[in-house]
Design an enzyme around this catalytic site. Structure first.
Site, PDB file in Angstrom:
ATOM      1  N   SER A  28      24.984  62.221 111.038  1.00  0.00           N
ATOM      2  CA  SER A  28      24.290  62.334 112.329  1.00  0.00           C
ATOM      3  C   SER A  28      24.735  63.546 113.155  1.00  0.00           C
ATOM      4  O   SER A  28      23.891  64.256 113.707  1.00  0.00           O
ATOM      5  CB  SER A  28      24.461  61.052 113.146  1.00  0.00           C
ATOM      6  OG  SER A  28      23.758  59.994 112.537  1.00  0.00           O
ATOM      7  N   LYS A  56      25.821  47.103 116.588  1.00  0.00           N
ATOM      8  CA  LYS A  56      24.403  47.171 116.981  1.00  0.00           C
ATOM      9  C   LYS A  56      23.929  45.947 117.758  1.00  0.00           C
ATOM     10  O   LYS A  56      23.029  46.046 118.589  1.00  0.00           O
ATOM     11  CB  LYS A  56      23.514  47.345 115.742  1.00  0.00           C
ATOM     12  CG  LYS A  56      23.607  48.712 115.103  1.00  0.00           C
ATOM     13  CD  LYS A  56      22.634  48.819 113.947  1.00  0.00           C
ATOM     14  CE  LYS A  56      22.765  50.148 113.236  1.00  0.00           C
ATOM     15  NZ  LYS A  56      21.787  50.291 112.147  1.00  0.00           N
ATOM     16  N   ASN A  82      20.269  50.811 117.994  1.00  0.00           N
ATOM     17  CA  ASN A  82      21.020  51.901 117.353  1.00  0.00           C
ATOM     18  C   ASN A  82      21.011  53.174 118.195  1.00  0.00           C
ATOM     19  O   ASN A  82      21.650  54.149 117.834  1.00  0.00           O
ATOM     20  CB  ASN A  82      20.491  52.183 115.939  1.00  0.00           C
ATOM     21  CG  ASN A  82      19.227  53.018 115.944  1.00  0.00           C
ATOM     22  OD1 ASN A  82      18.430  52.939 116.893  1.00  0.00           O
ATOM     23  ND2 ASN A  82      19.022  53.824 114.923  1.00  0.00           N
ATOM     24  N   ASP A  91      15.835  52.864 113.862  1.00  0.00           N
ATOM     25  CA  ASP A  91      15.819  52.515 112.434  1.00  0.00           C
ATOM     26  C   ASP A  91      14.428  52.025 112.042  1.00  0.00           C
ATOM     27  O   ASP A  91      13.925  52.327 110.958  1.00  0.00           O
ATOM     28  CB  ASP A  91      16.835  51.404 112.133  1.00  0.00           C
ATOM     29  CG  ASP A  91      18.277  51.890 112.167  1.00  0.00           C
ATOM     30  OD1 ASP A  91      18.508  53.075 111.862  1.00  0.00           O
ATOM     31  OD2 ASP A  91      19.164  51.081 112.478  1.00  0.00           O
ATOM     32  N   GLY A 128      20.672  41.918 106.262  1.00  0.00           N
ATOM     33  CA  GLY A 128      21.653  42.378 107.242  1.00  0.00           C
ATOM     34  C   GLY A 128      21.005  43.228 108.321  1.00  0.00           C
ATOM     35  O   GLY A 128      19.797  43.150 108.561  1.00  0.00           O
ATOM     36  N   ALA A 144      20.411  46.557 108.512  1.00  0.00           N
ATOM     37  CA  ALA A 144      19.365  47.462 108.011  1.00  0.00           C
ATOM     38  C   ALA A 144      18.156  46.656 107.564  1.00  0.00           C
ATOM     39  O   ALA A 144      17.008  47.046 107.782  1.00  0.00           O
ATOM     40  CB  ALA A 144      19.900  48.300 106.860  1.00  0.00           C
TER      41      ALA A 144
END
Length: 291
Positions: free
Chosen positions: A20, A74, A95, A110, A136, A138
């Site tokens: 990132s 998160k 996020n 996301d 999860g 993600a």
């Protein structure tokens, strides 16, 4: 007119290898912006995930423009925010936090990142029956994205049945009853025989967790396969699926497009998402072997 500068950061655990900072700083440089992106690693600081509220307040007091938030913070960050976008609220995960007018507003890029990557990489993929491996953080984001893209039904398979059931329940509340279901791993054979595609959202295939997330013989050429893992870009699942003739999507697009969406939120400037994807492909290629 003096140039405005931007200070942003990333809060999470074990974020040293994160791409990132490079993605945001490269795009800012190209746009003639001064942007500094600082990793704020709770492991390095020796603080628990629950310290995210203190870190958020410190960043706001120090004049940060915003923060990205990753595992394991998160969900924990939500109680410390002043407002959430509808998508972040439905997902129960944030996020990206933007500080504006003294308020901290939570977003989830996301979801939009995966949706943009899928629309670009698998534009004609059938979406009647989708099987998703992993429930999860993600997994929640990509399931929301897949249903937003128009999937008729997403069946979530997770090693923890209660986690799959909880995600399916929240998806049905957000998108309407019957749009999502949970299933145990034992049902993968029958589910994949009838599915249009697979979304893979577990850590299996990452450099630290090599291997396949399911038996190779369950894959067949009638499936498309979308991957969330991007370190490495070429996972064993994608390699195996491609060899069978499946249409595939690597995890790089989600990573690049979520960063592009966060960049837009932080700076108010329009990023060049295609250039950011090229950056990610280059960066993941150079460091994927070691991380």
């Amino acid at each position: 007119m003096p140039h405005r500068s931007y200070l942003v950061g990333l809060i999470g655990s074990g974020i040293g290898p994160s791409l990132s900072p490079a993605l945001h700083e490269r795009e800012a440089d190209r746009q003639g912006l001064r942007l500094v992106y600082r990793p704020i690693d709770i492991d390095t600081l020796g603080v628990p995930p629950e310290a995210v509220g203190d870190l958020l307040r410190a960043a706001r007091d120090l004049g940060f423009d915003g923060l990205n938030v990753t595992h394991p913070c998160k969900q924990l960050v939500i109680e410390h925010l002043d407002a959430l976008t509808p998508q972040a609220e439905a997902l129960g995960a944030v996020n990206t936090v933007v500080f504006e007018d003294g308020r901290a507003v939570g977003h989830n890029t996301d979801v939009t990142g995966f949706a943009a990557s899928f629309a670009r990489g698998l534009p004609d993929a059938p979406l009647e029956r989708v099987v998703q491996l992993g429930a999860g953080g993600a997994g929640a984001a990509v399931a929301h994205a897949t249903l937003t893209l128009g999937a008729e039904r997403v069946t979530v398979v997770d090693a923890l049945p209660e986690r799959a059931a909880a995600l399916a329940g929240s998806l049905n509340r957000a998108f309407g009853e019957g749009r999502a279901a949970a299933a145990p791993p034992e049902r993968r054979t029958e589910l994949l025989a009838q599915a249009d595609g697979i979304v893979h959202a577990t850590p299996t295939g990452m450099a630290a967790h090599p291997g396949l997330p399911l038996p190779a013989e369950l894959l067949h050429s009638g499936l498309w396969v979308a991957e969330v893992v991007y370190r490495p870009l070429e996972t064993e699942l994608l390699r195996t699926a491609r060899a069978l003739g499946c249409a595939t999507l690597d995890g790089g697009g989600m990573a690049a497009f979520q960063a592009a969406d966060a960049f837009r939120l932080f700076t108010g400037r329009e990023p060049d998402a295609a250039r950011m994807l090229a950056d990610l492909t280059e960066l993941a290629g150079t460091v994927g072997a070691s991380n």
